[in-house]
Design an enzyme around this catalytic site. Structure first.
Site, short mmCIF file in Angstrom:
data_model
loop_
_atom_site.label_atom_id
_atom_site.label_comp_id
_atom_site.label_asym_id
_atom_site.label_seq_id
_atom_site.Cartn_x
_atom_site.Cartn_y
_atom_site.Cartn_z
N HIS A 166 0.72 -1.41 -0.03
CA HIS A 166 0.01 0.14 0.19
C HIS A 166 1.00 1.23 0.03
O HIS A 166 0.47 2.50 -0.23
CB HIS A 166 -0.92 0.15 1.06
N ASP A 208 0.00 -7.81 1.73
CA ASP A 208 0.47 -6.31 1.68
C ASP A 208 2.09 -6.45 1.43
O ASP A 208 2.56 -5.95 2.42
CB ASP A 208 -0.24 -5.66 2.62
N SER A 240 4.60 2.48 8.01
CA SER A 240 4.27 1.54 7.23
C SER A 240 5.47 1.03 6.20
O SER A 240 6.03 1.82 5.76
CB SER A 240 3.06 1.91 6.26
#
EC number: 3.4.21.-
Length: 704
Positions: free
Chosen positions: A495, A557, A651
């Site tokens: 992402h 992911d 992230s």
């Protein structure tokens, strides 16, 4: 036997003179078989009778005559009545009487055979018979002549093979021979024989067996100009001759230019012949008779001699001879580890030839030691010379090593290479291939043992997380973290590599993906905003998202970033290791990044937290009320009471653990998603590396 008185004999001779001649007639018989009987048979034959039967059969046959009955008047030496069997010039038999005695003979079981195709049988009776004699009954037949067995005339017999058939015969020859026009003599096709070698042996056909008849043989020795041919007769010499006339039948003759030797024949070999020329013709002739064994000669050619050769240092000359003459060739080669050097050209061998004028076609070259040249450079490694003066010649030795402690050699090979005789640097295992230096993973220079345990997200010591990467916009604004794998790959969250999606329409289109030119990778980063000399700014070559990535649920992911150039590994830049085994509940892991601390502000430097891995069922229970699903490709970590978690800006960053036995750090997960950063019963959810290891290695080729 009837007694013959003197008076009867006298009367007989008187009557013979007084009476007219006995009547006689001749019967011609041309059939292949037939019967002959005395006149009146089986009654008594008449007196004063003479009958001749001339029997003729075709060529290739003879006549067989035998008697079934024979009863004639007896007389001394068959003077009165008799049967005479003869040919044109030979009496084959004379029969009379009833039984054989010392002075007369009956045929009995005897068979009379004619030597040829004609037989004459004559019956004769005298003027009176005192008793009754029944005569004879005879039969004749034509029988085949086996010319192959019975041919006595040598001039008409077959040379090699004779084949009989009814009424005749024919001849054939052994392999390599042809039948002469006389249909019996076997000759060879022995003309046009050419010899071009410098030495050889020539013989008469079939030597040492008798040579064929009616043959005209020619043999030509034709060598390059500059040679001189010599001939030497050997072993048996046996050619038909004549005691008075020299070689009228068979002979051998030698011609060389205008010179002629011979003809030769008999049993004495000619003396050696030196022709003094390069072209010689040998002629051999045989007539249609004789059984002589022939001849054998050897020839050799000699030319002008060339000077003796001296082999080069570290070399040799083959063949090694005491004398070299015209057309001799030698091959110059060098010892192992040396090459022939001629006119600045390096070669394996060099050939020279003795010319017809007695000079060599070239000079002897030299032997030069093989030089492998400067060894090739090794990426992320270096080479050192084991041989003095940095020699690169045959048997010299070098050693490749990797830049330690940041690189290690693949397969732990020795790295030792030797200059081979072929002029290449060679390793026992890798042969001519260079070793490979792989990045050392998960072994930072700065040990975590030097600092106390971190609580509630404390600043990380510089260099303890050398694999962490910062994903930064070109304006310097960071937006995600990542982990260095191998020498030129960064693993992050998928992402992080695309723009934010509309929650109402979370479909990922290719246009949403970040372009390689939209961002950069910074390695060796410690301060979030400030820069220092240990940072390395790297360009992006391409990005790859996990093929099963779901942006709505964050399943799989994971994204890979390939760098355009490899970072320079040092104390502050080093890849992390991929996991060798799955992680277990309770294992302590460290998560690092530049994210917000408790949703308040971004830190100035790299932060890290130490938290335990949480059971997936426990994690799922925490997120079920929020209708969030924790899948098998995810792993959770955190503390039930909260307080330590990855937050915004973290992230894609690494979650690692240390293998105490190997003293190496392994990547467990990648920061993916969570709810209410650091809140109680809200664990951090990470993309699990172990189940995705195959995909990562397939794309990157990275091995620990």
């Amino acid at each position: 036997m009837r007694f013959l008185s003197f008076w009867r004999l006298l009367l007989y001779h008187a009557l013979c003179l007084a009476l007219p001649e006995v009547s006689a007639h001749t019967v011609e018989l041309n059939e292949m078989f037939g019967q002959i009987q005395s006149p009146g048979y089986p009654d008594s034959y008449p007196s004063d009778s003479e009958v001749t039967w001339n029997i003729t059969v075709p060529e290739g046959f003879r006549i067989k005559l035998y008697f079934m009955h024979f009863n004639l008047e007896s007389s001394y030496l068959c003077e009165y009545d008799y049967v005479k069997v003869e040919t044109e010039d030979q009496v084959l038999a004379t029969f009379c009487g009833r039984e054989t005695t010392d002075t007369e003979q009956t045929p009995g079981q005897e068979v009379v055979l004619s030597p040829g195709t004609f037989m004459s049988v004559t019956f004769r009776s005298d003027f009176s018979n005192e008793e009754r004699f029944t005569g004879f009954d005879a039969h004749y037949m034509a029988v085949d002549v086996d010319e192959c067995k019975e041919r006595e005339d040598e001039e008409l017999s077959c040379d090699h093979y004779c084949h009989n058939y009814i009424g005749g015969y024919y001849c054939s020859c052994r392999f390599g021979y042809i039948l002469h026009t006389d249909n019996r003599t076997c000759r060879v096709e022995c003309s046009g024989n050419l010899f071009t070698q410098r030495t050889g042996t020539i013989t008469s056909p079939d030597y040492p067996n008798p040579y064929p008849k009616s043959s005209e043989c020619s043999y030509t020795i034709d060598l390059e100009e500059g040679f001189m041919v010599s001939l030497q007769f050997e072993d048996i010499f046996d050619i038909e001759d004549h005691p008075e006339v020299p070689c009228p039948y068979d002979y051998i003759k030698i011609k060389a230019g205008s010179k002629v030797w011979g003809p030769f024949c008999g049993e004495k070999s000619p003396e050696p012949i030196s022709t003094q020329t390069h072209s010689v013709q040998i002629l051999f002739r045989s007539d249609n008779s004789g059984e002589n064994r022939g001849w054998r000669l050897s020839y050799r050619a000699a030319g002008n001699e060339c000077p003796k050769l001296q082999p080069p240092v570290y070399g040799k000359i083959e063949p090694s001879q005491a004398v070299y003459s015209f057309k001799d060739q030698v091959l110059v080669s060098c010892d192992t580890g040396y090459k022939v050097l001629k006119d600045n050209e390096v070669m394996d061998t060099f050939q020279i030839e003795c010319l017809k004028d007695g000079a060599w076609s070239n000079k002897i070259p030299t032997c030069k030691i093989v030089d492998c040249g400067a060894p090739a450079g090794l990426k992320h490694g270096l080479v050192t010379f084991s041989t003095r003066n940095n020699l690169t010649t045959y048997k010299s030795e070098i050693r490749y090593s990797c830049q330690q402690p940041y690189y290690k050699m693949l397969h732990n090979t020795t790295g030792v290479y030797t200059c081979s005789a072929h002029g290449t640097w060679t390793n026992e295992v890798l042969k001519r291939s260079l070793p490979t230096c792989l990045p050392v993973c998960g072994v930072p220079k700065f040990s975590r043992k030097q600092i106390s345990r971190i609580f509630n997200g404390r600043p990380a010591q510089k260099g303890t997380m050398p694999w962490i990467a910062m994903l930064s916009h070109l304006n310097g604004q960071p937006f995600c973290g990542g982990s260095l794998l191998g020498s030129n790959w960064v693993l992050t969250a998928a992402h992080c590599l695309h723009q934010s999606l509309d929650p109402e329409e979370p479909t990922l289109h290719s246009s949403y993906l970040l372009s390689p030119s939209d961002f950069k990778i910074i390695m060796g980063k410690h301060w979030r905003r400030r820069s220092d000399e240990d940072e390395q700014h790297l360009h992006v070559k391409r990005t790859t998202l996990h093929p099963l990535y779901n942006p709505s649920t964050f399943e799989n992911d994971l994204g890979l970033v390939e760098l355009s150039e490899s970072p320079r590994l040092n104390d502050f830049v080093m890849p992390v290791c991929l996991p060798e085994q799955p992680s277990t509940e309770g294992t302590m892991v460290i998560v690092s990044g530049w994210g917000k601390q408790f949703l308040q502000r971004f830190p100035e430097n790299l932060m890290e937290i130490e938290i335990p891995i949480v059971n997936s069922d426990t994690c799922q229970e925490a997120y079920t009320p929020l209708k969030k699903k924790v899948t098998k490709d995810m792993i959770c970590a955190g503390e039930k009471e909260g307080g330590k978690d990855a937050c915004a800006g973290d992230s894609g960053g690494p979650m690692v653990t240390k293998d105490a036995e190997r003293d190496q750090w392994y990547l467990v997960g990648v920061v993916s998603w969570g709810e209410d950063c650091g809140k109680k019963d809200r664990y951090g959810v990470y993309s699990y590396i172990y189940p995705n290891k195959d995909w990562i290695q397939r794309i990157t080729g990275v091995r620990n």
